[in-house]
Design a protein around this motif. Structure first.
Motif, PDB file in Angstrom:
ATOM      1  N   ARG A   1       4.615  33.330  49.607  1.00 23.98           N
ATOM      2  CA  ARG A   1       3.272  32.994  49.840  1.00 23.98           C
ATOM      3  C   ARG A   1       2.745  34.126  49.982  1.00 23.98           C
ATOM      4  O   ARG A   1       1.688  34.421  49.432  1.00 23.98           O
ATOM      5  N   GLU A   2       2.788  34.702  51.209  1.00 26.03           N
ATOM      6  CA  GLU A   2       2.201  35.906  51.535  1.00 26.03           C
ATOM      7  C   GLU A   2       2.317  37.054  50.425  1.00 26.03           C
ATOM      8  O   GLU A   2       1.154  37.716  49.934  1.00 26.03           O
ATOM      9  N   LEU A   3       3.399  37.311  49.762  1.00 25.40           N
ATOM     10  CA  LEU A   3       3.565  38.287  48.853  1.00 25.40           C
ATOM     11  C   LEU A   3       2.630  37.695  47.585  1.00 25.40           C
ATOM     12  O   LEU A   3       2.009  38.721  47.107  1.00 25.40           O
TER      13      LEU A   3
ATOM     14  N   VAL B   1      11.225  31.823  54.357  1.00 20.76           N
ATOM     15  CA  VAL B   1      11.343  32.524  52.978  1.00 20.76           C
ATOM     16  C   VAL B   1      10.180  32.163  52.233  1.00 20.76           C
ATOM     17  O   VAL B   1       9.403  32.908  51.600  1.00 20.76           O
ATOM     18  N   GLY B   2       9.855  30.782  52.313  1.00 20.29           N
ATOM     19  CA  GLY B   2       8.500  30.279  51.446  1.00 20.29           C
ATOM     20  C   GLY B   2       7.383  30.979  51.943  1.00 20.29           C
ATOM     21  O   GLY B   2       6.390  31.277  51.153  1.00 20.29           O
ATOM     22  N   TRP B   3       7.360  31.232  53.318  1.00 23.56           N
ATOM     23  CA  TRP B   3       6.120  31.732  53.788  1.00 23.56           C
ATOM     24  C   TRP B   3       5.914  33.382  53.528  1.00 23.56           C
ATOM     25  O   TRP B   3       4.746  33.532  53.039  1.00 23.56           O
ATOM     26  N   MET B   4       7.083  34.105  53.413  1.00 18.41           N
ATOM     27  CA  MET B   4       6.991  35.434  53.099  1.00 18.41           C
ATOM     28  C   MET B   4       6.602  35.318  51.524  1.00 18.41           C
ATOM     29  O   MET B   4       5.901  36.427  51.086  1.00 18.41           O
TER      30      MET B   4
ATOM     31  N   PHE C   1       7.386  40.799  56.671  1.00 24.94           N
ATOM     32  CA  PHE C   1       6.039  40.511  56.551  1.00 24.94           C
ATOM     33  C   PHE C   1       5.144  41.921  56.961  1.00 24.94           C
ATOM     34  O   PHE C   1       4.017  41.964  55.873  1.00 24.94           O
ATOM     35  N   HIS C   2       5.662  42.899  57.710  1.00 22.01           N
ATOM     36  CA  HIS C   2       4.947  44.032  57.593  1.00 22.01           C
ATOM     37  C   HIS C   2       5.079  44.751  56.196  1.00 22.01           C
ATOM     38  O   HIS C   2       3.946  45.521  55.993  1.00 22.01           O
ATOM     39  N   PHE C   3       6.003  44.867  55.529  1.00 23.33           N
ATOM     40  CA  PHE C   3       6.112  45.500  54.252  1.00 23.33           C
ATOM     41  C   PHE C   3       5.164  44.934  53.384  1.00 23.33           C
ATOM     42  O   PHE C   3       4.601  45.765  52.690  1.00 23.33           O
TER      43      PHE C   3
ATOM     44  N   ASP D   1      12.138  44.569  49.369  1.00 23.81           N
ATOM     45  CA  ASP D   1      13.003  44.018  50.464  1.00 23.81           C
ATOM     46  C   ASP D   1      12.756  42.442  50.716  1.00 23.81           C
ATOM     47  O   ASP D   1      13.715  41.885  50.864  1.00 23.81           O
ATOM     48  N   THR D   2      11.472  42.146  50.733  1.00 22.24           N
ATOM     49  CA  THR D   2      11.198  40.775  50.816  1.00 22.24           C
ATOM     50  C   THR D   2      11.855  39.873  49.718  1.00 22.24           C
ATOM     51  O   THR D   2      12.497  38.752  49.993  1.00 22.24           O
ATOM     52  N   LEU D   3      11.709  40.224  48.323  1.00 18.72           N
ATOM     53  CA  LEU D   3      12.392  39.696  47.198  1.00 18.72           C
ATOM     54  C   LEU D   3      13.863  39.720  47.501  1.00 18.72           C
ATOM     55  O   LEU D   3      14.773  38.551  47.223  1.00 18.72           O
ATOM     56  N   LYS D   4      14.654  40.972  47.840  1.00 17.25           N
ATOM     57  CA  LYS D   4      15.910  41.013  47.885  1.00 17.25           C
ATOM     58  C   LYS D   4      16.448  40.048  48.830  1.00 17.25           C
ATOM     59  O   LYS D   4      17.355  39.524  48.738  1.00 17.25           O
TER      60      LYS D   4
END
Length: 192
Positions: free
Chosen positions: A187-189, A182-185, A152-154, A162-165
């Motif tokens: 969405r944030e992305l 995973v869904g939350w991250m 989330f910080h990234f 890294d979020t995607l991988k």
């Protein structure tokens, strides 16, 4: 100091809220939070307690983090997050190592969500992130959640790889708490 923290938390205990939180955090037999004990204290009140005791020593902090009472563990993590913010580089590394050594006590989704990106995510932003990939492949539900929530910080710093991988690693994870994380991250992305 440890006894004072415990006394402060005990004074804030709310038995009715504790019953509600025990159900909400799935503490029943066979559930993900099995055996977790709640005092029924709100997060804002726990933050106030944590801010009073930022100079706690590592031994007392360790004792607090390994406690069976949920609010004790959360206050320990909130203290750790605050300590990290003002630490020098050497102490930041010590805090990260302490966090990684004690992931077995970061064992509910709120504990992960209020600490992982603020400690591990911040620390790893410009460093080797292989530990996140190890955590993503862990048999431990909470370590897998720590891996994705740390990113989330990234995301907040426009670094998405890294979020995607890690999302890809966790794509077929059967636990709903991992799917939700995973869904939350993602969405944030997507917002950025």
């Amino acid at each position: 100091m440890l006894n004072q923290i415990k006394q402060d938390l005990q004074r804030l205990e709310n038995k009715e809220k504790a019953k509600i939180l025990s159900r909400f955090f799935k503490t029943g037999k066979g559930q993900y939070g099995e055996g977790d004990i709640f005092l029924g204290i709100t997060v804002p009140d726990q933050r106030k307690v944590a801010k009073k005791y930022l100079n706690i020593n590592i031994e007392d902090l360790s004792n607090l983090l390994s406690n069976k009472v949920h609010e004790h563990r959360l206050v320990a993590l909130l203290i750790l997050v605050e300590k990290y913010k003002t630490a020098n580089e050497h102490n930041k590394k010590d805090i990260v190592n302490f966090y990684l050594k004690n992931t077995k006590y970061v064992n509910n989704w709120d504990l992960v969500d209020l600490s992982a990106d603020k400690i591990l995510g911040v620390y790893l932003l410009e460093k080797d992130k292989s530990i996140l990939y190890e955590l993503a492949k862990s048999n431990n539900l909470w370590e897998r959640r720590i891996a994705i929530i740390s990113t989330f910080h990234f995301i907040k710093n426009n670094k998405f790889e890294d979020t995607l991988k890690i999302s890809e690693i966790l794509l077929n994870d059967r636990h709903d708490l991992i799917q939700k994380a995973v869904g939350w991250m993602l969405r944030e992305l997507g917002k950025i």
